[in-house]
Design a protein around this motif. Structure first.
Motif, PDB file in Angstrom:
ATOM      1  N   ALA A 176     -24.508  10.776  55.306  1.00 41.15           N
ATOM      2  CA  ALA A 176     -25.306   9.828  54.542  1.00 41.15           C
ATOM      3  C   ALA A 176     -24.347   8.897  53.794  1.00 41.15           C
ATOM      4  CB  ALA A 176     -26.196  10.576  53.561  1.00 41.15           C
ATOM      5  N   THR A 177     -24.553   7.597  53.905  1.00 40.22           N
ATOM      6  CA  THR A 177     -23.639   6.649  53.258  1.00 40.22           C
ATOM      7  C   THR A 177     -24.222   6.133  51.944  1.00 40.22           C
ATOM      8  OG1 THR A 177     -24.526   4.877  54.666  1.00 40.22           O
ATOM      9  CG2 THR A 177     -22.449   5.899  55.349  1.00 40.22           C
ATOM     10  N   GLU A 178     -25.372   5.471  52.031  1.00 36.25           N
ATOM     11  CA  GLU A 178     -26.019   4.886  50.857  1.00 36.25           C
ATOM     12  C   GLU A 178     -27.417   4.453  51.265  1.00 36.25           C
ATOM     13  OE1 GLU A 178     -24.071   1.257  49.527  1.00 36.25           O
ATOM     14  OE2 GLU A 178     -23.713   0.591  51.576  1.00 36.25           O
ATOM     15  N   GLY A 179     -28.118   3.731  50.375  1.00 37.08           N
ATOM     16  CA  GLY A 179     -29.422   3.186  50.734  1.00 37.08           C
ATOM     17  C   GLY A 179     -29.261   1.778  51.302  1.00 37.08           C
ATOM     18  N   ALA A 180     -30.370   1.186  51.749  1.00 35.87           N
ATOM     19  CA  ALA A 180     -30.310  -0.168  52.310  1.00 35.87           C
ATOM     20  C   ALA A 180     -29.854  -1.168  51.241  1.00 35.87           C
ATOM     21  CB  ALA A 180     -31.668  -0.570  52.878  1.00 35.87           C
ATOM     22  N   ALA A 181     -30.180  -0.917  49.975  1.00 33.76           N
ATOM     23  CA  ALA A 181     -29.705  -1.774  48.877  1.00 33.76           C
ATOM     24  C   ALA A 181     -29.449  -0.922  47.638  1.00 33.76           C
ATOM     25  CB  ALA A 181     -30.725  -2.875  48.580  1.00 33.76           C
ATOM     26  N   VAL A 187     -28.193  16.263  44.344  1.00 36.87           N
ATOM     27  CA  VAL A 187     -27.856  17.419  43.506  1.00 36.87           C
ATOM     28  C   VAL A 187     -27.986  18.664  44.376  1.00 36.87           C
ATOM     29  CG1 VAL A 187     -28.499  18.774  41.470  1.00 36.87           C
ATOM     30  CG2 VAL A 187     -28.723  16.276  41.423  1.00 36.87           C
ATOM     31  N   PHE A 188     -26.926  19.490  44.356  1.00 34.77           N
ATOM     32  CA  PHE A 188     -26.950  20.733  45.116  1.00 34.77           C
ATOM     33  C   PHE A 188     -26.843  21.896  44.136  1.00 34.77           C
ATOM     34  CE2 PHE A 188     -25.276  17.520  48.034  1.00 34.77           C
ATOM     35  CZ  PHE A 188     -26.223  17.626  49.040  1.00 34.77           C
ATOM     36  N   ASP A 189     -27.628  22.928  44.405  1.00 33.68           N
ATOM     37  CA  ASP A 189     -27.648  24.063  43.489  1.00 33.68           C
ATOM     38  C   ASP A 189     -26.544  25.052  43.842  1.00 33.68           C
ATOM     39  OD1 ASP A 189     -29.701  22.948  42.042  1.00 33.68           O
ATOM     40  OD2 ASP A 189     -31.255  23.884  43.267  1.00 33.68           O
ATOM     41  N   GLU A 190     -25.306  24.563  43.878  1.00 31.75           N
ATOM     42  CA  GLU A 190     -24.171  25.436  44.214  1.00 31.75           C
ATOM     43  C   GLU A 190     -23.727  26.239  43.017  1.00 31.75           C
ATOM     44  OE1 GLU A 190     -21.090  22.831  45.568  1.00 31.75           O
ATOM     45  OE2 GLU A 190     -22.362  22.071  47.186  1.00 31.75           O
ATOM     46  N   LYS A 191     -24.097  25.772  41.828  1.00 29.89           N
ATOM     47  CA  LYS A 191     -23.751  26.480  40.595  1.00 29.89           C
ATOM     48  C   LYS A 191     -24.900  26.277  39.612  1.00 29.89           C
ATOM     49  CE  LYS A 191     -20.016  24.165  39.075  1.00 29.89           C
ATOM     50  NZ  LYS A 191     -19.302  23.728  37.891  1.00 29.89           N
ATOM     51  N   PRO A 192     -24.990  27.094  38.569  1.00 28.90           N
ATOM     52  CA  PRO A 192     -26.103  26.942  37.629  1.00 28.90           C
ATOM     53  C   PRO A 192     -26.106  25.522  37.053  1.00 28.90           C
ATOM     54  CG  PRO A 192     -24.885  28.963  37.202  1.00 28.90           C
ATOM     55  CD  PRO A 192     -24.113  28.218  38.235  1.00 28.90           C
ATOM     56  N   GLY A 193     -27.265  24.916  37.005  1.00 28.89           N
ATOM     57  CA  GLY A 193     -27.370  23.551  36.494  1.00 28.89           C
ATOM     58  C   GLY A 193     -27.180  22.518  37.584  1.00 28.89           C
ATOM     59  N   GLY A 194     -26.649  22.948  38.745  1.00 29.40           N
ATOM     60  CA  GLY A 194     -26.489  22.031  39.879  1.00 29.40           C
ATOM     61  C   GLY A 194     -25.223  21.205  39.794  1.00 29.40           C
ATOM     62  N   ILE A 195     -24.843  20.657  40.931  1.00 27.71           N
ATOM     63  CA  ILE A 195     -23.691  19.737  40.949  1.00 27.71           C
ATOM     64  C   ILE A 195     -24.141  18.422  41.576  1.00 27.71           C
ATOM     65  CG2 ILE A 195     -22.779  20.823  43.075  1.00 27.71           C
ATOM     66  CD1 ILE A 195     -19.967  19.998  41.693  1.00 27.71           C
ATOM     67  N   LEU A 196     -23.747  17.346  40.909  1.00 18.66           N
ATOM     68  CA  LEU A 196     -24.141  16.000  41.333  1.00 18.66           C
ATOM     69  C   LEU A 196     -23.086  15.486  42.310  1.00 18.66           C
ATOM     70  CD1 LEU A 196     -25.996  13.542  40.831  1.00 18.66           C
ATOM     71  CD2 LEU A 196     -24.509  12.951  38.899  1.00 18.66           C
ATOM     72  N   VAL A 197     -23.531  15.039  43.478  1.00 18.05           N
ATOM     73  CA  VAL A 197     -22.588  14.606  44.519  1.00 18.05           C
ATOM     74  C   VAL A 197     -22.943  13.195  44.978  1.00 18.05           C
ATOM     75  CG1 VAL A 197     -21.641  15.137  46.810  1.00 18.05           C
ATOM     76  CG2 VAL A 197     -22.312  17.003  45.292  1.00 18.05           C
ATOM     77  N   THR A 198     -21.926  12.365  45.155  1.00 17.70           N
ATOM     78  CA  THR A 198     -22.130  11.035  45.748  1.00 17.70           C
ATOM     79  C   THR A 198     -21.014  10.799  46.756  1.00 17.70           C
ATOM     80  OG1 THR A 198     -22.646   8.716  45.230  1.00 17.70           O
ATOM     81  CG2 THR A 198     -20.828   9.678  44.011  1.00 17.70           C
ATOM     82  N   ALA A 220     -18.822  12.100  30.877  1.00 18.58           N
ATOM     83  CA  ALA A 220     -18.811  12.108  29.407  1.00 18.58           C
ATOM     84  C   ALA A 220     -19.748  13.167  28.833  1.00 18.58           C
ATOM     85  CB  ALA A 220     -19.210  10.724  28.886  1.00 18.58           C
ATOM     86  N   HIS A 221     -20.734  13.599  29.628  1.00 16.47           N
ATOM     87  CA  HIS A 221     -21.736  14.519  29.081  1.00 16.47           C
ATOM     88  C   HIS A 221     -21.719  15.887  29.760  1.00 16.47           C
ATOM     89  CE1 HIS A 221     -23.567  11.532  26.405  1.00 16.47           C
ATOM     90  NE2 HIS A 221     -23.183  10.678  27.340  1.00 16.47           N
ATOM     91  N   GLY A 222     -20.598  16.197  30.397  1.00 15.48           N
ATOM     92  CA  GLY A 222     -20.418  17.554  30.926  1.00 15.48           C
ATOM     93  C   GLY A 222     -21.325  17.890  32.098  1.00 15.48           C
ATOM     94  N   ILE A 223     -21.757  16.881  32.831  1.00 13.13           N
ATOM     95  CA  ILE A 223     -22.571  17.159  34.028  1.00 13.13           C
ATOM     96  C   ILE A 223     -21.615  17.328  35.213  1.00 13.13           C
ATOM     97  CG2 ILE A 223     -24.288  16.192  35.625  1.00 13.13           C
ATOM     98  CD1 ILE A 223     -25.451  14.664  33.146  1.00 13.13           C
ATOM     99  N   ALA A 224     -21.688  18.494  35.863  1.00 14.15           N
ATOM    100  CA  ALA A 224     -20.765  18.762  36.987  1.00 14.15           C
ATOM    101  C   ALA A 224     -21.033  17.754  38.103  1.00 14.15           C
ATOM    102  CB  ALA A 224     -20.990  20.184  37.494  1.00 14.15           C
ATOM    103  N   HIS A 225     -19.954  17.168  38.612  1.00 18.27           N
ATOM    104  CA  HIS A 225     -20.136  16.154  39.659  1.00 18.27           C
ATOM    105  C   HIS A 225     -18.895  16.075  40.528  1.00 18.27           C
ATOM    106  CE1 HIS A 225     -18.027  14.126  36.406  1.00 18.27           C
ATOM    107  NE2 HIS A 225     -17.539  13.296  37.315  1.00 18.27           N
ATOM    108  N   ARG A 226     -19.063  15.550  41.733  1.00 26.06           N
ATOM    109  CA  ARG A 226     -17.903  15.274  42.575  1.00 26.06           C
ATOM    110  C   ARG A 226     -18.262  14.169  43.562  1.00 26.06           C
ATOM    111  NH1 ARG A 226     -19.242  20.398  45.505  1.00 26.06           N
ATOM    112  NH2 ARG A 226     -20.250  19.646  47.400  1.00 26.06           N
ATOM    113  N   GLU A 227     -17.222  13.499  44.061  1.00 23.03           N
ATOM    114  CA  GLU A 227     -17.410  12.492  45.100  1.00 23.03           C
ATOM    115  C   GLU A 227     -16.999  13.143  46.409  1.00 23.03           C
ATOM    116  OE1 GLU A 227     -16.058   8.379  43.867  1.00 23.03           O
ATOM    117  OE2 GLU A 227     -15.301   9.557  42.186  1.00 23.03           O
ATOM    118  N   SER A 228     -17.957  13.412  47.263  1.00 23.19           N
ATOM    119  CA  SER A 228     -17.621  13.992  48.562  1.00 23.19           C
ATOM    120  C   SER A 228     -18.707  13.660  49.570  1.00 23.19           C
ATOM    121  CB  SER A 228     -17.383  15.502  48.460  1.00 23.19           C
ATOM    122  OG  SER A 228     -18.569  16.159  48.119  1.00 23.19           O
ATOM    123  N   ASP A 229     -18.332  13.771  50.857  1.00 23.26           N
ATOM    124  CA  ASP A 229     -19.265  13.410  51.914  1.00 23.26           C
ATOM    125  C   ASP A 229     -20.522  14.271  51.856  1.00 23.26           C
ATOM    126  OD1 ASP A 229     -17.642  11.448  52.970  1.00 23.26           O
ATOM    127  OD2 ASP A 229     -16.529  12.866  54.215  1.00 23.26           O
TER     128      ASP A 229
END
Ligand code: PDD
Length: 290
Positions: A176-181, A187-198, A220-229
């Motif tokens: 998945a790349t992005e939307g048309a615009a 969000v994947f539930d890999e850990k409690p609270g989920g991890i945000l991925v783009t 800045a607000h401690g939300i777990a995230h990563r940039e990955s395919d």
């Protein structure tokens, strides 16, 4: 009638004319930006102008203005259209020239800008989310350039609309790349609270300014995230999917390909990030520091 900017002049939209041999008209040879304006202040202006400079450089159109000139031009357009919340559309084409695929030697770029009122997403959309469908990404391989030649994006969006969905999520080589615009988050539930991925920045997606703001807020607000395919099949197990853009901000996708995403309602991380985004905008507005 709204006031537009054309090549150094502000005038009513109905009086603005571009020569028929403009390469934007003939070839779709140009680049653009869409800049949200809140309370009369352009949001993340330097970032938008940096991306414009990058798009111009990539397609070898000389930049007609220094950054301060762009900023003044945009502010004047915003002011003449009454301030408040607006969406500024800025376009630079390679300008008029005899039709020839080869680049003209000394082009005179055409600079056009207009502004439209910017309305926040309707409460029911935020409460219910939107439908999206996944479609093959039929675009070129230089999607990091914000080019005006948007025929594939238009057809993809229309295919989504024809299917009763609001956005198409684009799939290239199984990812998945992005939307048309818009850009894409899941969000994947890999850990409690989920991890945000783009998906990471690269030539297959536009480096969205809203995307950057979301990642900054998450950091800045401690939300777990990563940039990955994100693989096509991963989307089916995402507990949340969002699309982001300057005009739509963050929208929750609650139905993908006719199946509910998570429990079919906007998820807790969406609610949190939406709140953070609104608070961030209001904070900037109050400090006059967009
Ligand atoms: N589009 N990806 C694509 C293909 C887009 O067209 C857009 C925005 C985005 C989001 O970028 P940003 O957050 O900087 O707006 C991602 C604009 C709004 C448009 O074409 O109208």
């Amino acid at each position: 009638m709204p006031i537009v900017h054309l090549n150094g002049q502000n005038l009513p939209a109905g009086d603005a004319c571009v020569p028929v041999l403009d390469r934007g008209f003939i070839f779709g040879d140009g680049v653009y930006e869409v800049i949200p304006v809140f309370g009369g202040h352009p949001f993340r202006l330097s970032e938008h102008l940096r991306r414009l400079e990058n798009s111009l450089g990539e397609v070898r159109i000389p930049n007609p203005h220094a950054r301060a000139e762009w900023a003044a031009l945009i502010q004047r357009l915003v002011d003449e259209n009454g301030g408040g919340d607006q969406s500024v559309y800025l376009q630079v084409t390679r300008g008029p020239a005899a039709r020839d695929h080869a680049l003209p030697e000394n082009p005179t770029p055409t600079v056009f800008a207009m502004s439209n009122p910017l309305h926040p997403a309707a409460a029911e959309i935020l409460a219910q989310g939107i439908k999206a469908i996944s479609l093959d990404d039929i675009r070129w391989t230089r999607c990091h350039i914000k080019a005006i030649s948007l025929l594939p994006n238009i057809l993809l969006r229309q295919t989504a609309l024809d299917a009763g969905a609001a956005e198409a999520i684009l799939i290239r080589d199984g990812y998945a790349t992005e939307g048309a615009a818009s850009n894409l988050f899941a969000v994947f539930d890999e850990k409690p609270g989920g991890i945000l991925v783009t998906p990471p920045k690269g030539p297959h997606l536009l480096p969205g300014i809203t995307r950057d703001v979301i990642l900054e807020l998450a950091g800045a607000h401690g939300i777990a995230h990563r940039e990955s395919d994100i693989r096509r099949e991963d989307l089916a197990r995402a507990s949340e999917i969002w699309v982001t853009s300057s005009t739509k901000e963050v929208l929750p996708v609650t139905t993908l390909d006719d199946k509910p995403v998570g429990n079919g309602k906007p998820g807790p991380l969406f609610l949190r990030i939406h709140e953070l985004y609104q608070a961030y905008k209001t904070g900037l507005h109050d400090s006059g520091d967009n």
